[in-house]
Every structure is written in structure tokens, then in C-alpha cells.
Design an enzyme around this catalytic site. Sequence first.
Site, mmCIF file in Angstrom:
data_model
loop_
_atom_site.group_PDB
_atom_site.id
_atom_site.type_symbol
_atom_site.label_atom_id
_atom_site.label_comp_id
_atom_site.label_asym_id
_atom_site.label_seq_id
_atom_site.Cartn_x
_atom_site.Cartn_y
_atom_site.Cartn_z
ATOM 1 N N HIS A 12 32.569 -18.548 -4.912
ATOM 2 C CA HIS A 12 33.621 -18.793 -5.918
ATOM 3 C C HIS A 12 34.710 -19.731 -5.399
ATOM 4 O O HIS A 12 35.850 -19.689 -5.880
ATOM 5 C CB HIS A 12 34.221 -17.453 -6.385
ATOM 6 C CG HIS A 12 34.895 -16.674 -5.279
ATOM 7 N ND1 HIS A 12 34.860 -15.303 -5.223
ATOM 8 C CD2 HIS A 12 35.627 -17.066 -4.199
ATOM 9 C CE1 HIS A 12 35.540 -14.890 -4.166
ATOM 10 N NE2 HIS A 12 36.019 -15.943 -3.532
ATOM 11 N N HIS A 59 42.218 -12.095 -5.673
ATOM 12 C CA HIS A 59 42.834 -12.568 -4.438
ATOM 13 C C HIS A 59 44.351 -12.441 -4.551
ATOM 14 O O HIS A 59 45.064 -13.447 -4.564
ATOM 15 C CB HIS A 59 42.459 -14.020 -4.161
ATOM 16 C CG HIS A 59 40.984 -14.262 -4.021
ATOM 17 N ND1 HIS A 59 40.121 -14.275 -5.084
ATOM 18 C CD2 HIS A 59 40.220 -14.514 -2.919
ATOM 19 C CE1 HIS A 59 38.885 -14.522 -4.655
ATOM 20 N NE2 HIS A 59 38.925 -14.668 -3.349
ATOM 21 N N HIS A 193 32.420 -17.303 5.583
ATOM 22 C CA HIS A 193 33.635 -18.098 5.756
ATOM 23 C C HIS A 193 34.760 -17.247 6.310
ATOM 24 O O HIS A 193 34.784 -16.037 6.137
ATOM 25 C CB HIS A 193 34.072 -18.827 4.474
ATOM 26 C CG HIS A 193 34.454 -17.989 3.283
ATOM 27 N ND1 HIS A 193 33.623 -17.081 2.691
ATOM 28 C CD2 HIS A 193 35.592 -17.968 2.539
ATOM 29 C CE1 HIS A 193 34.221 -16.538 1.623
ATOM 30 N NE2 HIS A 193 35.435 -17.052 1.517
ATOM 31 N N GLU A 240 33.008 -10.671 1.407
ATOM 32 C CA GLU A 240 32.828 -10.801 -0.054
ATOM 33 C C GLU A 240 31.363 -10.599 -0.457
ATOM 34 O O GLU A 240 31.060 -10.239 -1.586
ATOM 35 C CB GLU A 240 33.312 -12.181 -0.531
ATOM 36 C CG GLU A 240 34.825 -12.344 -0.457
ATOM 37 C CD GLU A 240 35.312 -13.738 -0.885
ATOM 38 O OE1 GLU A 240 36.526 -13.886 -1.099
ATOM 39 O OE2 GLU A 240 34.493 -14.692 -0.982
HETATM 40 C C1 DHB Z 1 38.186 -20.545 0.079
HETATM 41 C C2 DHB Z 1 37.152 -19.654 -0.189
HETATM 42 C C3 DHB Z 1 37.415 -18.455 -0.861
HETATM 43 O O1 DHB Z 1 36.464 -17.510 -1.114
HETATM 44 C C4 DHB Z 1 38.696 -18.181 -1.314
HETATM 45 O O2 DHB Z 1 38.889 -17.065 -2.023
HETATM 46 C C5 DHB Z 1 39.740 -19.065 -1.037
HETATM 47 C C6 DHB Z 1 39.482 -20.253 -0.346
HETATM 48 C C7 DHB Z 1 37.910 -21.835 0.802
HETATM 49 O O3 DHB Z 1 36.755 -22.154 1.068
HETATM 50 O O4 DHB Z 1 38.872 -22.558 1.089
HETATM 51 FE FE FE Z 2 37.395 -15.618 -2.004
#
Ligand code: DHB
Ligand code: FE
Length: 280
Positions: A12, A59, A193, A240
Site C-alpha cells: 500500500h 497509520h 520494509h 504488515e
Molecule cells: C512507506 C511504506 C508504507 O507501508 C507506509 O505505510 C509508509 C511509507 C514507504 O515505502 O515509504
Molecule cells: Fe504501511
Amino acid sequence: MARITAGVCTSHVPAVGAAIDMGKTGDDYWKPVFAGYEFSKQWIKEEKPDVIFLVYNDHATAMDLRLIPTFAIGCGDKFDPADEGWGPRPVPVVQGCPELAWHVAQSVIQSDFDLTIVNEMNVDHGLTVPLSLMFGQPDQWPCRVIPFAVNVVVYPPPSGQRCFNLGKAIRKAVESFDDDLKVQIWGTGGMSHQLQGSRAGLINQEFDNQFLDRLRTDAEGLALLPHLDYVRDAGSEGIELVMWLVMRGALNADARELYRFYHVPASNTALGHVIYENSM
Ligand code: DHB
Ligand code: FE
């Protein structure tokens, strides 16, 4: 009777939403990302679901440290877009499906999952970016959406096993709803991530590809993966991915992987996307 006909999972990444909203999808950086959704957009146009049960995480947009529900089901009739960072996206208001949402709440809570019932909330990129990736930029979203928020932001997150079992309870609930509705279940977020701290920028392609393989062939085993393994191997935001297990638990064991896409990097994230067709 309502039926869960298919499952969709996708990252997302908020920058993906910004790329769409700012008309940058044809840029060299973004082109391969959006090419990965061409099949999916065509597929969903033909599938025409009536309702999407959309498992996502907020978030700190609708919820913050004052209120941290582990699982929250949106029972309202509409949900306005909002966001941190780039601000509210210029996307349609999300139309809910209160009749089905209340039915699922009743059935799943009576199956011993403690859901928080939410009648009013805004929805952020966790929910709107997956919709944009699958539907493009319509004036109205083509179907109704039940937002289902999972806390993966503030420790402790729910386990993969609990998410998988929750999927089963959601499926039982949907299948005991009288109206003839075609329902899809979506799991969103991930893949690997980490946005913060000394490991910011972490991406683990080996972990992600194993996750995608096991989701298909060994979902029961994958559900046993402890949350610390996600954090260690997939980064603090890689957790996530437990939301993808809600999708998998809601489908039959022999559901078929119809489509898979994986691309590194998109913003700070390894972007993953799958479509599963449920067996009937
Ligand atoms: C990013 C990824 C995410 O899942 C998020 O909630 C906010 C930022 C990113 O890749 O920068
Ligand atoms: Fe996220």
C-alpha cells in the site's frame, strides 16, 4: 448466500498513491510498478465484486495512541479519505456495506474474536492505495468496501496464526449472510520494509519470495511464523504482512494463485501483489 470468490493482496506504499494523483505513473521509476497491475485491473473489471472486505492498517490517521484496537471493523455507510504526509488523497469517498459488516461483527465476535465496532472513521493510504492500484481513477469506487483495520503499528501486533484463524471466522460469517453477494477479501501492506532506525531501508527479497511461495503451498505452516521473525527478517514494517494471512485463511486450502507480481523497490518498500481464485 454471500460467497468469497477471490482474494487479493497488495502493498500500500503511499508514494504509489502520490504518483497516481500527480500523474506520474508513466515516469521511468513508476512504469514497471503500474505495469504489474494491468492484468489485475482487467481481471477485476470482469469479476465485478459487490463488496470488498478490505483488511488494512491505519497509520495513526483514524486511530492514535489514545485508542489502539487490535481488530476494528468499519460498520458505517461511508468512510472519507484522509492521510498523513501528502494529506487526503483526491479519491472517491468509500461506500461501506453496513448490513454485511454488522452481520460479520455479530458472527465473528460470537466466534470469540474481540472486534472493535467502528461507525465513523477516515481511511488512509493503507486502504485507498490498494483501491487505486486495482481500480485506477474512477469517479466512484465500483463496489462497496468494508474496512477492517488491524493494529500492526503499535506493539504488540496480533500473531500470524490469529490473523489466519480470523480469516476463517470471516469466511464463515460471509457464507452465513443471506443476500447473494460476490465478496472479495483483500489483505494489504508489506512486503519487507523498515522506515525507521538504523535498519531503515531494509528489504529482504529472499524472505518475501519465500513468503509468497508458502502463502500458496504451506499457508498453515506460514501462519506459525512468530512476529519476531517478521521484524527481524522483513523489517519493522514488514509485520504488515500478517494481514495477508487473513486473506489466505478466508479462502479454501486449495485456492489457486492466479497472479503474482513482485517489484523492488517502490519507495522504501518491496512491493508484492497476488490474486487468488477461491475454489467452490
Ligand atoms: C512507506 C511504506 C508504507 O507501508 C507506509 O505505510 C509508509 C511509507 C514507504 O515505502 O515509504
Ligand atoms: Fe504501511
